[in-house]
Write a protein that holds these residues in place. Sequence first.
Motif, short mmCIF file in Angstrom:
data_model
loop_
_atom_site.label_atom_id
_atom_site.label_comp_id
_atom_site.label_asym_id
_atom_site.label_seq_id
_atom_site.Cartn_x
_atom_site.Cartn_y
_atom_site.Cartn_z
N HIS A 178 44.42 38.22 30.59
CA HIS A 178 44.23 37.05 31.46
C HIS A 178 45.57 36.59 32.02
O HIS A 178 46.50 36.29 31.27
N PRO A 179 45.69 36.51 33.35
CA PRO A 179 46.97 36.13 33.97
C PRO A 179 47.17 34.62 33.96
O PRO A 179 46.25 33.85 33.66
N GLN A 180 48.37 34.21 34.30
CA GLN A 180 48.63 32.80 34.53
C GLN A 180 47.77 32.32 35.70
O GLN A 180 47.43 33.11 36.59
N GLU A 181 47.43 31.06 35.71
CA GLU A 181 46.56 30.53 36.76
C GLU A 181 47.14 30.79 38.15
O GLU A 181 46.39 31.02 39.12
N THR A 182 48.46 30.75 38.28
CA THR A 182 49.09 30.93 39.59
C THR A 182 49.23 32.40 39.98
O THR A 182 49.60 32.71 41.11
N GLU A 183 48.95 33.32 39.04
CA GLU A 183 49.00 34.75 39.34
C GLU A 183 47.59 35.23 39.70
O GLU A 183 46.68 35.13 38.88
N ASP A 184 47.44 35.73 40.90
CA ASP A 184 46.11 36.11 41.38
C ASP A 184 45.81 37.59 41.10
O ASP A 184 45.40 38.33 42.00
N LYS A 185 46.01 38.02 39.87
CA LYS A 185 45.84 39.44 39.54
C LYS A 185 44.41 39.92 39.72
O LYS A 185 44.18 41.10 40.03
N PHE A 186 43.45 39.05 39.50
CA PHE A 186 42.05 39.46 39.58
C PHE A 186 41.61 39.80 41.00
O PHE A 186 40.50 40.31 41.20
N LYS A 187 42.47 39.54 41.99
CA LYS A 187 42.10 39.91 43.36
C LYS A 187 42.14 41.43 43.55
O LYS A 187 41.54 41.96 44.48
N ASP A 188 42.86 42.12 42.65
CA ASP A 188 43.02 43.57 42.78
C ASP A 188 41.93 44.31 42.01
O ASP A 188 41.82 44.17 40.78
N ASP A 189 41.16 45.11 42.72
CA ASP A 189 40.08 45.88 42.08
C ASP A 189 40.63 46.79 40.98
O ASP A 189 39.99 46.97 39.94
N SER A 190 41.80 47.35 41.23
CA SER A 190 42.37 48.29 40.26
C SER A 190 42.65 47.58 38.92
O SER A 190 42.48 48.18 37.85
N TYR A 191 43.06 46.33 38.98
CA TYR A 191 43.32 45.58 37.75
C TYR A 191 42.02 45.27 37.02
O TYR A 191 41.94 45.39 35.78
N LEU A 192 41.00 44.91 37.75
CA LEU A 192 39.70 44.63 37.15
C LEU A 192 39.12 45.88 36.48
O LEU A 192 38.52 45.80 35.41
N ILE A 193 39.33 47.02 37.11
CA ILE A 193 38.84 48.29 36.54
C ILE A 193 39.66 48.65 35.30
O ILE A 193 39.13 49.17 34.31
N LYS A 194 40.96 48.36 35.34
CA LYS A 194 41.81 48.62 34.18
C LYS A 194 41.32 47.83 32.97
O LYS A 194 41.24 48.37 31.85
N VAL A 195 40.98 46.57 33.16
CA VAL A 195 40.45 45.75 32.07
C VAL A 195 39.10 46.28 31.61
O VAL A 195 38.81 46.34 30.41
N ALA A 196 38.28 46.71 32.56
CA ALA A 196 36.94 47.23 32.23
C ALA A 196 37.02 48.48 31.37
O ALA A 196 36.12 48.75 30.57
N ASP A 197 38.09 49.24 31.52
CA ASP A 197 38.22 50.47 30.72
C ASP A 197 38.44 50.19 29.24
O ASP A 197 38.44 51.11 28.43
N THR A 198 38.59 48.91 28.88
CA THR A 198 38.70 48.55 27.46
C THR A 198 37.32 48.26 26.87
O THR A 198 37.19 48.02 25.67
#
Length: 271
Positions: A178-198
């Motif tokens: 989970h990123p800091q509130e000011t970091e919009d990491k969840f906008k990136d599909d690749s990051y969401l897929i990376k988390v999903a691989d767990t």
Amino acid sequence: MSNRNSQANKSAARERLRAERDRQAKKDKTRRQVVVGVSIVAVLAIAAGVSYGVMQLNKPGHWDEAKDATNVTAPKNTSGKDGTTVVVGKSTAKKTLELYEDSRCPICATFEQTVGETIHKDVDAGKYKVKYIGATFIDNSDSGEGSKNALSALGAALDVSPEAFLDYKYALYSAKYHPQETEDKFKDDSYLIKVADTVDALKGNAAFQKSVKDGTYDAWAMKMSGAFEKSGVQGTPTLKMDGKTLTGSDKKNAPMTAEDFNTAITAALKG
């Protein structure tokens, strides 16, 4: 030289000068016409560029279009209008815990990290069901699109199974991802897929990954966000049962420890 020849020569000279002036006047006129024409074209081009720029600025963005969509693809394991009713748990459970969360919310992350596992165990044991209502207001307050994009990805996980949905939500809120509130990491599909691989059910899941990349559930996410806005809930996380808000020991905010949560849920189940 005779006077006659002298007059003729002067007349010829004047005629040559007049002809030269006429030619120069025509050239000057042509030059002015070219300059005016080029200027008009340039002005029209600038006007067209400004008009196009204004049109582009006023053109609805992707998420605005998704919000206004009338044809909504809802994930499996949903019900209600546009599939915005998401209830997870055993059908034999008599009561339902309403859980309001925003994927970018740092307090929601803390709540999930301290209380999430307890909720999972309770749902598996059939103590109660969980009704999930996803919000995206942090995208507006802090700018970005991570809340919306993560909610769409949660829809893709829900389409796989309710268990995959809960596990993926828990992973998104984990201290590791989970990123800091000011970091919009969840906008990136690749990051969401990376988390999903767990998550076992989502690891290498081609159908899930395609839904995330294609934005299959973007419109659904916006309808879900609309349901949150209509709920009257002002912040996240918020927990409700039988219309009553569950709070911690401070009697104001959501219970943020397993102990406080168990106290609050036990009272709610008896009520």
